[in-house]
Design a protein around this motif. Structure first.
Motif, PDB file in Angstrom:
ATOM      1  N   PRO A  27      96.258 -34.980  85.966  1.00  0.00           N
ATOM      2  CA  PRO A  27      95.533 -35.054  84.745  1.00  0.00           C
ATOM      3  C   PRO A  27      96.095 -34.379  83.485  1.00  0.00           C
ATOM      4  N   ARG A  28      97.169 -33.275  84.151  1.00  0.00           N
ATOM      5  CA  ARG A  28      97.844 -32.480  83.154  1.00  0.00           C
ATOM      6  C   ARG A  28      99.082 -33.535  82.867  1.00  0.00           C
ATOM      7  N   LYS A  29      99.681 -34.292  83.805  1.00  0.00           N
ATOM      8  CA  LYS A  29     100.509 -35.128  83.397  1.00  0.00           C
ATOM      9  C   LYS A  29      99.913 -36.420  82.508  1.00  0.00           C
ATOM     10  N   ALA A  30      98.801 -36.762  82.738  1.00  0.00           N
ATOM     11  CA  ALA A  30      98.221 -37.685  81.843  1.00  0.00           C
ATOM     12  C   ALA A  30      98.174 -37.291  80.282  1.00  0.00           C
ATOM     13  N   ARG A  31      97.602 -35.889  80.232  1.00  0.00           N
ATOM     14  CA  ARG A  31      97.415 -35.453  79.035  1.00  0.00           C
ATOM     15  C   ARG A  31      98.896 -35.372  78.364  1.00  0.00           C
ATOM     16  N   SER A 119     100.427 -29.541  69.669  1.00  0.00           N
ATOM     17  CA  SER A 119      99.716 -29.888  70.931  1.00  0.00           C
ATOM     18  C   SER A 119     100.592 -30.260  71.972  1.00  0.00           C
ATOM     19  N   LEU A 120     101.772 -30.804  71.752  1.00  0.00           N
ATOM     20  CA  LEU A 120     102.636 -31.448  72.899  1.00  0.00           C
ATOM     21  C   LEU A 120     103.058 -29.759  73.481  1.00  0.00           C
ATOM     22  N   LYS A 121     103.573 -29.279  72.566  1.00  0.00           N
ATOM     23  CA  LYS A 121     104.156 -27.870  73.132  1.00  0.00           C
ATOM     24  C   LYS A 121     103.138 -27.006  73.895  1.00  0.00           C
ATOM     25  N   SER A 122     101.817 -27.190  73.572  1.00  0.00           N
ATOM     26  CA  SER A 122     100.677 -26.576  74.382  1.00  0.00           C
ATOM     27  C   SER A 122     100.524 -27.225  75.750  1.00  0.00           C
ATOM     28  N   ALA A 125     103.640 -26.817  77.897  1.00  0.00           N
ATOM     29  CA  ALA A 125     103.838 -25.231  78.686  1.00  0.00           C
ATOM     30  C   ALA A 125     102.626 -25.048  79.644  1.00  0.00           C
ATOM     31  N   ASP A 126     101.495 -25.912  79.509  1.00  0.00           N
ATOM     32  CA  ASP A 126     100.503 -25.730  80.786  1.00  0.00           C
ATOM     33  C   ASP A 126     100.905 -26.484  81.891  1.00  0.00           C
ATOM     34  N   TYR A 127     101.389 -27.738  81.669  1.00  0.00           N
ATOM     35  CA  TYR A 127     102.024 -28.623  82.611  1.00  0.00           C
ATOM     36  C   TYR A 127     103.084 -27.903  83.653  1.00  0.00           C
ATOM     37  N   ASN A 128     104.094 -27.333  82.802  1.00  0.00           N
ATOM     38  CA  ASN A 128     105.177 -26.803  83.410  1.00  0.00           C
ATOM     39  C   ASN A 128     104.884 -25.668  84.031  1.00  0.00           C
ATOM     40  N   SER A 129     103.936 -24.757  83.547  1.00  0.00           N
ATOM     41  CA  SER A 129     103.717 -23.621  84.119  1.00  0.00           C
ATOM     42  C   SER A 129     102.851 -23.772  85.611  1.00  0.00           C
ATOM     43  N   PHE A 130     102.175 -24.920  85.467  1.00  0.00           N
ATOM     44  CA  PHE A 130     101.260 -25.069  86.392  1.00  0.00           C
ATOM     45  C   PHE A 130     102.174 -25.719  87.735  1.00  0.00           C
ATOM     46  N   ILE A 131     103.282 -26.431  87.474  1.00  0.00           N
ATOM     47  CA  ILE A 131     103.864 -26.920  88.552  1.00  0.00           C
ATOM     48  C   ILE A 131     105.093 -26.160  88.926  1.00  0.00           C
ATOM     49  N   ALA A 132     105.070 -25.001  88.223  1.00  0.00           N
ATOM     50  CA  ALA A 132     106.353 -24.104  88.258  1.00  0.00           C
ATOM     51  C   ALA A 132     105.578 -22.934  89.598  1.00  0.00           C
ATOM     52  N   PHE A 145     106.966 -35.033  90.467  1.00  0.00           N
ATOM     53  CA  PHE A 145     106.469 -34.393  89.185  1.00  0.00           C
ATOM     54  C   PHE A 145     107.710 -33.520  88.824  1.00  0.00           C
ATOM     55  N   ARG A 146     108.319 -33.697  87.772  1.00  0.00           N
ATOM     56  CA  ARG A 146     109.342 -32.712  87.240  1.00  0.00           C
ATOM     57  C   ARG A 146     108.860 -31.994  86.005  1.00  0.00           C
ATOM     58  N   GLN A 147     109.443 -31.088  85.647  1.00  0.00           N
ATOM     59  CA  GLN A 147     109.214 -30.115  84.433  1.00  0.00           C
ATOM     60  C   GLN A 147     109.671 -30.997  83.092  1.00  0.00           C
TER      61      GLN A 147
END
Length: 148
Positions: A27-31, A119-122, A125-132, A145-147
């Motif tokens: 869902p993070r990637k979809a957002r 919104s894209l930055k937010s 950031a959520d997506y990147n921090s989660f998959i890191a 999934f990539r950053q």
């Protein structure tokens, strides 16, 4: 013989955790994708308004912006820097044109684009921090999934 059930139980736990994490990443990637698609739609509409205005009134204040847009290969998001340059170029062009309706339309589209950039930055950031994070990073790499 006693280690087989333990091994199967551990394998089941790893499998369930992988499925759980995958369902948190997706869902993070979809957002993120939806935000980029919305930005592309707005960018396409803004480009059409600028190019049609430039075609209707050659040599207008939007001629430089129209030339810049014609050089751009895609309306999809490429980088924050390029998008910010385009937004500022459109803002400069808006101040020069005399058609109030086009000014208002472009101002609204530019303001929407700025909001979508935030919104894209937010979202990114959520997506990147989660998959890191270590456990999720393994699942993310397994499923491709990539950053951002």
């Amino acid at each position: 013989m006693g280690y087989i059930p333990i091994f199967i139980a551990l394998l089941a736990v790893v499998l369930l955790y992988s499925i759980y994490t995958y369902n948190l990443i997706k869902p993070r990637k979809a957002r993120l994708t939806k935000t980029i698609d919305n930005m592309a739609t707005n960018s396409t509409n803004r480009k059409q308004v600028i190019l049609s205005y430039d075609q209707a009134t050659p040599g207008s204040g939007l001629a430089d912006v129209a030339t810049l847009l014609k050089k751009t290969s895609t309306n999809r998001f490429q980088s924050y820097r390029k998008e910010e340059e385009l937004i500022s170029a459109v803002n400069e062009g808006i101040n020069v044109i005399k058609d109030k309706e086009t000014q208002e339309k472009l101002s609204k589209m530019n303001a929407d684009q700025v909001d979508m950039m935030k919104s894209l930055k937010s979202v990114s950031a959520d997506y990147n921090s989660f998959i890191a994070k270590p456990p999720a990073s393994i699942v993310a790499s397994v499923f491709g999934f990539r950053q951002f």
